[in-house]
Design a protein around this motif. Structure first.
Motif, PDB file in Angstrom:
ATOM      1  N   TRP A   1       0.821  -1.200   0.000  1.00 17.62           N
ATOM      2  CA  TRP A   1       0.000   0.000   0.000  1.00 17.62           C
ATOM      3  C   TRP A   1       0.862   1.259   0.000  1.00 17.62           C
ATOM      4  O   TRP A   1       0.553   2.224  -0.700  1.00 17.62           O
ATOM      5  CB  TRP A   1      -0.943  -0.010   1.199  1.00 17.62           C
ATOM      6  CG  TRP A   1      -1.945   1.097   1.172  1.00 17.62           C
ATOM      7  CD1 TRP A   1      -2.117   2.042   2.123  1.00 17.62           C
ATOM      8  CD2 TRP A   1      -2.892   1.396   0.145  1.00 17.62           C
ATOM      9  NE1 TRP A   1      -3.111   2.914   1.766  1.00 17.62           N
ATOM     10  CE2 TRP A   1      -3.610   2.541   0.547  1.00 17.62           C
ATOM     11  CE3 TRP A   1      -3.192   0.823  -1.079  1.00 17.62           C
ATOM     12  CZ2 TRP A   1      -4.605   3.114  -0.225  1.00 17.62           C
ATOM     13  CZ3 TRP A   1      -4.197   1.389  -1.853  1.00 17.62           C
ATOM     14  CH2 TRP A   1      -4.891   2.520  -1.429  1.00 17.62           C
TER      15      TRP A   1
ATOM     16  N   ALA B   1       2.062   1.706  -3.508  1.00 21.72           N
ATOM     17  CA  ALA B   1       0.956   2.165  -4.363  1.00 21.72           C
ATOM     18  C   ALA B   1       0.711   3.663  -4.164  1.00 21.72           C
ATOM     19  O   ALA B   1       0.526   4.397  -5.139  1.00 21.72           O
ATOM     20  CB  ALA B   1      -0.313   1.363  -4.071  1.00 21.72           C
TER      21      ALA B   1
ATOM     22  N   GLN C   1      -4.426   7.504  -5.075  1.00 23.16           N
ATOM     23  CA  GLN C   1      -5.029   6.174  -5.019  1.00 23.16           C
ATOM     24  C   GLN C   1      -5.784   5.961  -3.700  1.00 23.16           C
ATOM     25  O   GLN C   1      -6.814   5.314  -3.669  1.00 23.16           O
ATOM     26  CB  GLN C   1      -3.964   5.090  -5.193  1.00 23.16           C
ATOM     27  CG  GLN C   1      -4.514   3.738  -5.524  1.00 23.16           C
ATOM     28  CD  GLN C   1      -5.128   3.695  -6.910  1.00 23.16           C
ATOM     29  OE1 GLN C   1      -4.751   4.435  -7.806  1.00 23.16           O
ATOM     30  NE2 GLN C   1      -6.091   2.821  -7.079  1.00 23.16           N
TER      31      GLN C   1
ATOM     32  N   HIS D   1      -1.330  -0.286  -9.964  1.00 24.91           N
ATOM     33  CA  HIS D   1      -0.851  -0.391  -8.576  1.00 24.91           C
ATOM     34  C   HIS D   1      -0.772  -1.844  -8.100  1.00 24.91           C
ATOM     35  O   HIS D   1      -0.251  -2.106  -7.022  1.00 24.91           O
ATOM     36  CB  HIS D   1      -1.689   0.468  -7.638  1.00 24.91           C
ATOM     37  CG  HIS D   1      -3.106   0.021  -7.453  1.00 24.91           C
ATOM     38  ND1 HIS D   1      -4.006  -0.038  -8.477  1.00 24.91           N
ATOM     39  CD2 HIS D   1      -3.761  -0.371  -6.349  1.00 24.91           C
ATOM     40  CE1 HIS D   1      -5.161  -0.463  -8.025  1.00 24.91           C
ATOM     41  NE2 HIS D   1      -5.040  -0.679  -6.726  1.00 24.91           N
TER      42      HIS D   1
ATOM     43  N   TYR E   1       3.543  -5.419  -8.047  1.00 24.09           N
ATOM     44  CA  TYR E   1       4.344  -5.411  -6.818  1.00 24.09           C
ATOM     45  C   TYR E   1       5.362  -6.527  -6.935  1.00 24.09           C
ATOM     46  O   TYR E   1       5.064  -7.586  -7.479  1.00 24.09           O
ATOM     47  CB  TYR E   1       3.440  -5.597  -5.594  1.00 24.09           C
ATOM     48  CG  TYR E   1       4.148  -5.389  -4.291  1.00 24.09           C
ATOM     49  CD1 TYR E   1       4.540  -4.131  -3.905  1.00 24.09           C
ATOM     50  CD2 TYR E   1       4.429  -6.463  -3.471  1.00 24.09           C
ATOM     51  CE1 TYR E   1       5.189  -3.930  -2.700  1.00 24.09           C
ATOM     52  CE2 TYR E   1       5.081  -6.274  -2.255  1.00 24.09           C
ATOM     53  CZ  TYR E   1       5.452  -5.017  -1.871  1.00 24.09           C
ATOM     54  OH  TYR E   1       6.098  -4.804  -0.702  1.00 24.09           O
TER      55      TYR E   1
END
Length: 137
Positions: A55, A58, A65, A133, A136
């Motif tokens: 997170w 992101a 976001q 996003h 990862y």
């Protein structure tokens, strides 16, 4: 089969019975609501698997976001609460179950999907993404 026996209050049931028209309509309505609910599955999975590290990345890559996700989660919660209210109203006999199932499916779409699409459109140039996003390590 055991659940059907308990729900129907008949221990003599040997085969699964066919859906009644009302049960079939309810199942279709629940499927429609479930499809809308699946929109939250990727976010939930990524938060469960990668937590704060994902997170934070992101939000670093897509600063707004957090605004988008908080908004869509809020509207998803409102849609879920609307469906709970609709189900309770149907149980009290406010309207026939068929009408209430249709209303629940429409409410889910209108309260969860439409605001998300509008937020995506409105914030499209302001550091948000719908898919990027999820990249990862």
């Amino acid at each position: 089969l055991a659940v059907v026996r308990i729900v129907r209050g008949n221990t003599d049931i040997q085969d699964l019975p066919l859906f009644t028209p009302t049960e079939q309509f309810r199942a279709i309505g629940l499927l429609a609501i479930g499809v809308v609910a699946c929109l939250y599955l990727p976010e939930t999975l990524y938060l469960s698997l990668y937590g704060a590290a994902w997170w934070d990345q992101a939000l670093t890559n897509f600063p707004n976001q957090g605004l988008l996700e908080a908004t869509t989660c809020l509207f998803g919660l409102i849609a879920a609460q609307a469906n709970i209210g609709i189900t309770k109203a149907a149980g009290k006999g406010v309207r026939p179950i068929g009408e209430m199932v249709s209303l629940g499916a429409v409410a889910s779409f209108a309260l969860a999907v439409v605001p998300c699409a509008c937020a995506l459109y409105y914030l499209r140039d302001d550091g948000i993404t719908f898919f990027e996003h999820y990249k990862y390590p």
